[in-house]
Design a protein around this motif. Structure first.
Motif, PDB file in Angstrom:
ATOM      1  N   UNK A  10       0.810  -1.213   0.000  1.00  0.00           N
ATOM      2  CA  UNK A  10       0.000   0.000   0.000  1.00  0.00           C
ATOM      3  C   UNK A  10       0.845   1.265   0.000  1.00  0.00           C
ATOM      4  N   UNK A  11       1.902   1.312   0.795  1.00  0.00           N
ATOM      5  CA  UNK A  11       2.686   2.543   0.948  1.00  0.00           C
ATOM      6  C   UNK A  11       3.878   2.624   0.003  1.00  0.00           C
ATOM      7  N   UNK A  12       3.864   1.820  -1.039  1.00  0.00           N
ATOM      8  CA  UNK A  12       4.907   1.869  -2.060  1.00  0.00           C
ATOM      9  C   UNK A  12       4.243   2.156  -3.397  1.00  0.00           C
ATOM     10  N   UNK A  13       4.516   3.335  -3.965  1.00  0.00           N
ATOM     11  CA  UNK A  13       3.856   3.725  -5.213  1.00  0.00           C
ATOM     12  C   UNK A  13       4.118   2.740  -6.339  1.00  0.00           C
ATOM     13  N   UNK A  14       5.317   2.139  -6.349  1.00  0.00           N
ATOM     14  CA  UNK A  14       5.653   1.212  -7.424  1.00  0.00           C
ATOM     15  C   UNK A  14       4.814  -0.060  -7.366  1.00  0.00           C
ATOM     16  N   UNK A  15       4.213  -0.344  -6.223  1.00  0.00           N
ATOM     17  CA  UNK A  15       3.434  -1.573  -6.052  1.00  0.00           C
ATOM     18  C   UNK A  15       1.952  -1.322  -5.785  1.00  0.00           C
ATOM     19  N   UNK A  16       1.604  -0.141  -5.277  1.00  0.00           N
ATOM     20  CA  UNK A  16       0.213   0.115  -4.895  1.00  0.00           C
ATOM     21  C   UNK A  16      -0.724   0.185  -6.092  1.00  0.00           C
ATOM     22  N   UNK A  17      -0.189   0.425  -7.300  1.00  0.00           N
ATOM     23  CA  UNK A  17      -1.024   0.538  -8.503  1.00  0.00           C
ATOM     24  C   UNK A  17      -1.852  -0.719  -8.748  1.00  0.00           C
ATOM     25  N   UNK A  18      -1.433  -1.848  -8.180  1.00  0.00           N
ATOM     26  CA  UNK A  18      -2.101  -3.119  -8.463  1.00  0.00           C
ATOM     27  C   UNK A  18      -3.552  -3.127  -8.000  1.00  0.00           C
ATOM     28  N   UNK A  19      -3.877  -2.264  -7.052  1.00  0.00           N
ATOM     29  CA  UNK A  19      -5.266  -2.197  -6.593  1.00  0.00           C
ATOM     30  C   UNK A  19      -6.190  -1.605  -7.647  1.00  0.00           C
ATOM     31  N   UNK A  20      -5.630  -1.102  -8.765  1.00  0.00           N
ATOM     32  CA  UNK A  20      -6.462  -0.585  -9.844  1.00  0.00           C
ATOM     33  C   UNK A  20      -7.155  -1.696 -10.622  1.00  0.00           C
ATOM     34  N   UNK A  21      -6.677  -2.932 -10.469  1.00  0.00           N
ATOM     35  CA  UNK A  21      -7.203  -4.051 -11.254  1.00  0.00           C
ATOM     36  C   UNK A  21      -8.152  -4.860 -10.381  1.00  0.00           C
ATOM     37  N   UNK A  22      -9.428  -4.557 -10.522  1.00  0.00           N
ATOM     38  CA  UNK A  22     -10.441  -5.161  -9.664  1.00  0.00           C
ATOM     39  C   UNK A  22     -11.318  -6.143 -10.457  1.00  0.00           C
ATOM     40  N   UNK A  23     -11.774  -7.234  -9.831  1.00  0.00           N
ATOM     41  CA  UNK A  23     -11.546  -7.574  -8.420  1.00  0.00           C
ATOM     42  C   UNK A  23     -10.159  -8.160  -8.180  1.00  0.00           C
ATOM     43  N   UNK A  24      -9.463  -7.581  -7.227  1.00  0.00           N
ATOM     44  CA  UNK A  24      -8.153  -8.050  -6.824  1.00  0.00           C
ATOM     45  C   UNK A  24      -8.325  -8.976  -5.629  1.00  0.00           C
ATOM     46  N   UNK A  25      -7.588 -10.074  -5.629  1.00  0.00           N
ATOM     47  CA  UNK A  25      -7.581 -10.980  -4.492  1.00  0.00           C
ATOM     48  C   UNK A  25      -6.244 -10.873  -3.779  1.00  0.00           C
ATOM     49  N   UNK A  26      -6.283 -10.799  -2.444  1.00  0.00           N
ATOM     50  CA  UNK A  26      -5.093 -10.697  -1.613  1.00  0.00           C
ATOM     51  C   UNK A  26      -4.969 -11.936  -0.748  1.00  0.00           C
ATOM     52  N   UNK A  27      -3.737 -12.407  -0.560  1.00  0.00           N
ATOM     53  CA  UNK A  27      -3.502 -13.578   0.284  1.00  0.00           C
ATOM     54  C   UNK A  27      -3.302 -13.107   1.716  1.00  0.00           C
ATOM     55  N   UNK A  28      -4.356 -13.242   2.524  1.00  0.00           N
ATOM     56  CA  UNK A  28      -4.357 -12.789   3.913  1.00  0.00           C
ATOM     57  C   UNK A  28      -4.487 -14.005   4.818  1.00  0.00           C
ATOM     58  N   UNK A  29      -3.507 -14.180   5.725  1.00  0.00           N
ATOM     59  CA  UNK A  29      -3.535 -15.329   6.646  1.00  0.00           C
ATOM     60  C   UNK A  29      -3.727 -16.645   5.899  1.00  0.00           C
ATOM     61  N   UNK A  30      -2.986 -16.753   4.778  1.00  0.00           N
ATOM     62  CA  UNK A  30      -2.968 -17.977   3.963  1.00  0.00           C
ATOM     63  C   UNK A  30      -4.298 -18.273   3.285  1.00  0.00           C
ATOM     64  N   UNK A  31      -5.166 -17.248   3.169  1.00  0.00           N
ATOM     65  CA  UNK A  31      -6.431 -17.398   2.464  1.00  0.00           C
ATOM     66  C   UNK A  31      -6.567 -16.280   1.429  1.00  0.00           C
ATOM     67  N   UNK A  32      -6.911 -16.646   0.192  1.00  0.00           N
ATOM     68  CA  UNK A  32      -7.144 -15.625  -0.824  1.00  0.00           C
ATOM     69  C   UNK A  32      -8.498 -14.963  -0.576  1.00  0.00           C
ATOM     70  N   UNK A  33      -8.496 -13.630  -0.471  1.00  0.00           N
ATOM     71  CA  UNK A  33      -9.706 -12.881  -0.170  1.00  0.00           C
ATOM     72  C   UNK A  33      -9.884 -11.754  -1.182  1.00  0.00           C
ATOM     73  N   UNK A  34     -11.115 -11.538  -1.606  1.00  0.00           N
ATOM     74  CA  UNK A  34     -11.414 -10.402  -2.471  1.00  0.00           C
ATOM     75  C   UNK A  34     -11.116  -9.110  -1.716  1.00  0.00           C
TER      76      UNK A  34
END
Length: 243
Positions: free
Chosen positions: A210-234
């Motif tokens: 989130x706090x890195x401009x070079x990487x935060x752009x990825x949230x522009x591609x929705x629906x994005x899934x994030x791996x949180x606590x070993x579970x992929x979540x929308x």
């Protein structure tokens, strides 16, 4: 987790300067480089949040920071927004050729220009031919090099790994003078469309920070899934704000 994954040997680095957040130290977990890897094992590791750089498969393993979150796009549900549609329209003249090697002078010359113009403060500066080829090699015969050309001139190369459940966006480099085309954005959109055409559900984008401009752009591609606590979540606005 299968027994083959449980039996893998892993190693961690000593803490070192983080490449993404200036105030942080990073520790990286690596799969034993002697491990025999095929497309199935590589795909399973990607589902667990691992990435590759050259022959090395890794993921962050930092003791006091969880900013690097694996991210992937669910391509069947993706709908381009207005800005992305404009990007697609601007680049509809590009011709794409898929190759199995990036070891050529034309690609390296473009990479050299890109690194010098866009990443002179990064770990890959100054660019080096040997580093270029080892970083972007095709170690398990599942890598494609997607060349984008405008009237025959090479303007971008997207390095893409073919997984069992999708495409993994390894790296993209492009002509730094072609700013109006937004070639980095277009390469992601093109990979989403290619994955959809192949019947593969995901495009893996690496780590969202989130706090890195070079990487935060990825949230522009929705629906994005994030791996949180070993579970992929929308991702949702609330989920993204949490990290």
């Amino acid at each position: 987790m299968t027994s083959s994954l449980r039996d893998l040997k892993v190693y961690t680095t000593y803490p070192h300067r983080c490449s993404y957040l200036e105030e942080e130290e990073a520790t990286t977990l690596f799969i034993d480089p002697r491990q025999s890897v095929d497309q199935t094992l590589y795909s399973n590791l990607s589902m667990l949040g691992f990435r590759r750089s050259g022959n090395h498969i890794y993921r962050p393993h930092c003791s006091h920071c969880n900013a690097c979150i694996p991210a992937r796009v669910h391509v069947n549900d993706f709908k381009a927004n207005r800005s992305q549609r404009r990007c697609l329209k601007r680049n509809r003249d590009l011709e794409v050729t898929i190759r199995t090697s990036v070891s050529n002078d034309e690609s390296y010359a473009l990479y050299d220009r890109y690194i010098r113009a866009r990443h002179a403060d990064g770990d890959m500066y100054p660019p080096d031919r040997d580093q270029f080829e080892s970083f972007l090699n095709n170690p398990w015969d599942c890598t494609e090099y997607c060349e984008f050309r405008a009237e025959g001139r090479l303007v971008a190369v997207a390095v893409v790994d073919m997984m069992l459940d999708g495409l993994s966006a390894i790296y993209t480099f492009f002509d730094p003078d072609e700013t109006t085309r937004s070639l980095g954005r277009y390469a992601v959109l093109w990979q989403i469309e290619r994955s959809r055409s192949l019947g593969l559900p995901y495009v893996y984008l690496g780590y969202w920070i989130r706090n890195c401009d070079k990487m935060s752009y990825k949230s522009d591609y929705q629906p994005l899934e994030l791996l949180i606590n070993n579970q992929w979540q929308r991702s949702t606005e609330g989920l993204i704000e949490t990290f």
